[in-house]
Motif scaffolding. Sequence first.
Motif, PDB file in Angstrom:
ATOM      1  N   GLN A 107       0.836  -1.200   0.000  1.00  0.00           N
ATOM      2  CA  GLN A 107       0.000   0.000   0.000  1.00  0.00           C
ATOM      3  C   GLN A 107       0.871   1.251   0.000  1.00  0.00           C
ATOM      4  OE1 GLN A 107      -3.345   0.243  -0.061  1.00  0.00           O
ATOM      5  NE2 GLN A 107      -4.014  -1.848   0.309  1.00  0.00           N
ATOM      6  N   TRP A 108       1.958   1.207   0.743  1.00  0.00           N
ATOM      7  CA  TRP A 108       2.871   2.347   0.823  1.00  0.00           C
ATOM      8  C   TRP A 108       3.454   2.654  -0.563  1.00  0.00           C
ATOM      9  CZ3 TRP A 108       7.592   4.533   0.183  1.00  0.00           C
ATOM     10  CH2 TRP A 108       7.960   5.575   1.032  1.00  0.00           C
ATOM     11  N   LEU A 109       3.896   1.624  -1.259  1.00  0.00           N
ATOM     12  CA  LEU A 109       4.473   1.818  -2.591  1.00  0.00           C
ATOM     13  C   LEU A 109       3.438   2.396  -3.554  1.00  0.00           C
ATOM     14  CD1 LEU A 109       6.725   1.547  -4.665  1.00  0.00           C
ATOM     15  CD2 LEU A 109       6.026  -0.833  -5.018  1.00  0.00           C
ATOM     16  N   ALA A 110       2.218   1.908  -3.476  1.00  0.00           N
ATOM     17  CA  ALA A 110       1.160   2.429  -4.353  1.00  0.00           C
ATOM     18  C   ALA A 110       0.944   3.917  -4.110  1.00  0.00           C
ATOM     19  CB  ALA A 110      -0.138   1.651  -4.125  1.00  0.00           C
ATOM     20  N   GLY A 111       0.995   4.335  -2.854  1.00  0.00           N
ATOM     21  CA  GLY A 111       0.834   5.743  -2.539  1.00  0.00           C
ATOM     22  C   GLY A 111       1.995   6.583  -3.040  1.00  0.00           C
ATOM     23  N   ALA A 112       3.201   6.049  -2.945  1.00  0.00           N
ATOM     24  CA  ALA A 112       4.379   6.769  -3.435  1.00  0.00           C
ATOM     25  C   ALA A 112       4.314   6.942  -4.946  1.00  0.00           C
ATOM     26  CB  ALA A 112       5.647   6.015  -3.039  1.00  0.00           C
ATOM     27  N   GLU A 113       3.917   5.890  -5.640  1.00  0.00           N
ATOM     28  CA  GLU A 113       3.842   5.954  -7.103  1.00  0.00           C
ATOM     29  C   GLU A 113       2.754   6.918  -7.559  1.00  0.00           C
ATOM     30  OE1 GLU A 113       5.512   1.509  -8.301  1.00  0.00           O
ATOM     31  OE2 GLU A 113       3.365   1.772  -7.902  1.00  0.00           O
ATOM     32  N   ALA A 114       1.620   6.917  -6.855  1.00  0.00           N
ATOM     33  CA  ALA A 114       0.528   7.820  -7.226  1.00  0.00           C
ATOM     34  C   ALA A 114       0.926   9.283  -7.026  1.00  0.00           C
ATOM     35  CB  ALA A 114      -0.719   7.492  -6.411  1.00  0.00           C
ATOM     36  N   GLU A 115       1.605   9.580  -5.924  1.00  0.00           N
ATOM     37  CA  GLU A 115       2.013  10.966  -5.672  1.00  0.00           C
ATOM     38  C   GLU A 115       3.102  11.395  -6.653  1.00  0.00           C
ATOM     39  OE1 GLU A 115       1.528  14.511  -3.219  1.00  0.00           O
ATOM     40  OE2 GLU A 115       0.368  12.856  -4.048  1.00  0.00           O
ATOM     41  N   ALA A 116       4.003  10.480  -6.986  1.00  0.00           N
ATOM     42  CA  ALA A 116       5.032  10.803  -7.968  1.00  0.00           C
ATOM     43  C   ALA A 116       4.403  11.131  -9.318  1.00  0.00           C
ATOM     44  CB  ALA A 116       6.005   9.632  -8.107  1.00  0.00           C
ATOM     45  N   GLU A 117       3.394  10.365  -9.690  1.00  0.00           N
ATOM     46  CA  GLU A 117       2.713  10.634 -10.960  1.00  0.00           C
ATOM     47  C   GLU A 117       2.016  11.992 -10.913  1.00  0.00           C
ATOM     48  OE1 GLU A 117      -0.617   8.634 -13.961  1.00  0.00           O
ATOM     49  OE2 GLU A 117      -0.099   7.648 -12.067  1.00  0.00           O
ATOM     50  N   ARG A 118       1.391  12.303  -9.778  1.00  0.00           N
ATOM     51  CA  ARG A 118       0.693  13.586  -9.651  1.00  0.00           C
ATOM     52  C   ARG A 118       1.655  14.762  -9.796  1.00  0.00           C
ATOM     53  NH1 ARG A 118      -0.786  17.660  -6.214  1.00  0.00           N
ATOM     54  NH2 ARG A 118       0.661  17.013  -4.564  1.00  0.00           N
ATOM     55  N   LEU A 119       2.857  14.610  -9.264  1.00  0.00           N
ATOM     56  CA  LEU A 119       3.846  15.684  -9.304  1.00  0.00           C
ATOM     57  C   LEU A 119       4.684  15.674 -10.573  1.00  0.00           C
ATOM     58  CD1 LEU A 119       5.129  15.493  -5.607  1.00  0.00           C
ATOM     59  CD2 LEU A 119       3.572  17.194  -6.579  1.00  0.00           C
ATOM     60  N   GLY A 120       4.509  14.658 -11.406  1.00  0.00           N
ATOM     61  CA  GLY A 120       5.325  14.556 -12.601  1.00  0.00           C
ATOM     62  C   GLY A 120       6.749  14.123 -12.305  1.00  0.00           C
ATOM     63  N   VAL A 121       6.939  13.393 -11.229  1.00  0.00           N
ATOM     64  CA  VAL A 121       8.262  12.935 -10.804  1.00  0.00           C
ATOM     65  C   VAL A 121       8.639  11.642 -11.522  1.00  0.00           C
ATOM     66  CG1 VAL A 121       9.475  11.885  -8.833  1.00  0.00           C
ATOM     67  CG2 VAL A 121       8.240  14.035  -8.544  1.00  0.00           C
ATOM     68  N   ASP A 122       9.893  11.538 -11.914  1.00  0.00           N
ATOM     69  CA  ASP A 122      10.436  10.294 -12.460  1.00  0.00           C
ATOM     70  C   ASP A 122      10.909   9.458 -11.282  1.00  0.00           C
ATOM     71  OD1 ASP A 122      11.682   8.260 -13.793  1.00  0.00           O
ATOM     72  OD2 ASP A 122      13.280   9.482 -14.668  1.00  0.00           O
ATOM     73  N   LEU A 123      10.100   8.481 -10.871  1.00  0.00           N
ATOM     74  CA  LEU A 123      10.382   7.672  -9.680  1.00  0.00           C
ATOM     75  C   LEU A 123      10.936   6.314 -10.085  1.00  0.00           C
ATOM     76  CD1 LEU A 123      10.022   7.550  -6.523  1.00  0.00           C
ATOM     77  CD2 LEU A 123       7.893   6.308  -6.980  1.00  0.00           C
ATOM     78  N   SER A 124      12.145   6.004  -9.624  1.00  0.00           N
ATOM     79  CA  SER A 124      12.726   4.673  -9.825  1.00  0.00           C
ATOM     80  C   SER A 124      12.706   3.936  -8.495  1.00  0.00           C
ATOM     81  CB  SER A 124      14.154   4.777 -10.344  1.00  0.00           C
ATOM     82  OG  SER A 124      14.984   5.500  -9.455  1.00  0.00           O
ATOM     83  N   VAL A 125      12.351   2.660  -8.512  1.00  0.00           N
ATOM     84  CA  VAL A 125      12.158   1.891  -7.283  1.00  0.00           C
ATOM     85  C   VAL A 125      13.076   0.676  -7.265  1.00  0.00           C
ATOM     86  CG1 VAL A 125      10.502   0.640  -5.851  1.00  0.00           C
ATOM     87  CG2 VAL A 125       9.735   2.603  -7.224  1.00  0.00           C
ATOM     88  N   SER A 126      13.777   0.465  -6.165  1.00  0.00           N
ATOM     89  CA  SER A 126      14.557  -0.756  -5.953  1.00  0.00           C
ATOM     90  C   SER A 126      14.127  -1.384  -4.640  1.00  0.00           C
ATOM     91  CB  SER A 126      16.062  -0.444  -5.916  1.00  0.00           C
ATOM     92  OG  SER A 126      16.366   0.465  -4.870  1.00  0.00           O
ATOM     93  N   ASP A 127      14.117  -2.695  -4.584  1.00  0.00           N
ATOM     94  CA  ASP A 127      13.704  -3.440  -3.392  1.00  0.00           C
ATOM     95  C   ASP A 127      14.803  -4.442  -3.066  1.00  0.00           C
ATOM     96  OD1 ASP A 127      12.566  -4.951  -1.404  1.00  0.00           O
ATOM     97  OD2 ASP A 127      10.733  -5.430  -2.495  1.00  0.00           O
ATOM     98  N   ALA A 128      15.442  -4.267  -1.907  1.00  0.00           N
ATOM     99  CA  ALA A 128      16.561  -5.135  -1.514  1.00  0.00           C
ATOM    100  C   ALA A 128      16.109  -6.472  -0.950  1.00  0.00           C
ATOM    101  CB  ALA A 128      17.422  -4.418  -0.482  1.00  0.00           C
TER     102      ALA A 128
END
Length: 343
Positions: free
Chosen positions: A57-78
């Motif tokens: 759920q946290w990741l979904a919220g981060a991606e949605a806000e990045a899209e709203r702001l026009g941010v290029d968001l890259s995600v890595s999961d260790a």
Amino acid sequence: MNRRTAAPLLLLAASSLVALTACSPAATEPADASGADADAVSIALVRQIGSGDYFEQWLAGAEAEAERLGVDLSVSDANNDDAQQALDVESAVNAGVDAIVVDHGFTETLQPQVAAALDAGIPVVGFDVDTGDERAISVSQSDHDLARAVLDRLVEDTGGEGEVLYVYVAGYAPLDRRDEVWQDVLEENPGLEQVAQVGVVNDSTAAGVADQAKAALQANPGTTAIFAPYDEFAKGATLAVQELGLEDSVRIYGADISTADIEVLTAEGSPWVATAATDPANVAAVTVRAAYLAATGGDVPASVEVSPTLLTAEDLRERGVTTIAELTDAFPELTTDDVVPVD
């Protein structure tokens, strides 16, 4: 949830952030929502662990806000590999991103890379993690308030007396903060007795906790309450109580929330009766906004806390809540657009 320093779940728990990047774009307004602008702010989200409903759920919220702001968001999961997370931070620095969000992790493995990022002029925002560098911005749930809210309900329901099973793993910053409140509550209520402590954090946390809790409940048949301050812990404890048929005698008090958690809480006869939580998608949005503002020269506090809300199974049923989306409609205080706003 996340870990604090080992010299320092779970432990969601977990968080720190910021510094001005030399390669930040001059604009301070959100970029076009398409994200196609070559000058779009680039943010690297470096996660220690992504499994479990809360983190999804946290990741979904981060991606949605990045899209709203026009941010290029890259995600890595260790995937819980601390060395890999450190390498992921290093890769983000080498890529020259405008800001880095560190989601949970260990101070001792992250501090050198975080310092390198800040030295290079790249702001760092940590969520539920102690990055070990005061220049970074910290975003977290108010874990002390969260634990206090649900433990006040436990004390009310038990009258401050009874045997309690505690689910906890040390070393995770949010869990450690929640543990501080639990220790205070034990001192304040001498009639409460912690009869056992169990806990594990891995890719199958709920299943592991279920096995441990089942054994602890069998060894301590007088247990009437379980304090499980992380939703994967609470779900595991619920499985244990149900497998032993103790739904009528053992109540569970948890933390955090997701759509899957709501399903467990509102199920008929569920022993999980209360949780205290923020909306994970909302907290993620706050974190992304903090990174965006740090990258674009905006005003960001050094430390940001999001206040939790007590959610009981009874209230969820009465308000007909079945999903996170319905939760925020029923409890609008969970949405905090005024925390680190981007105008």
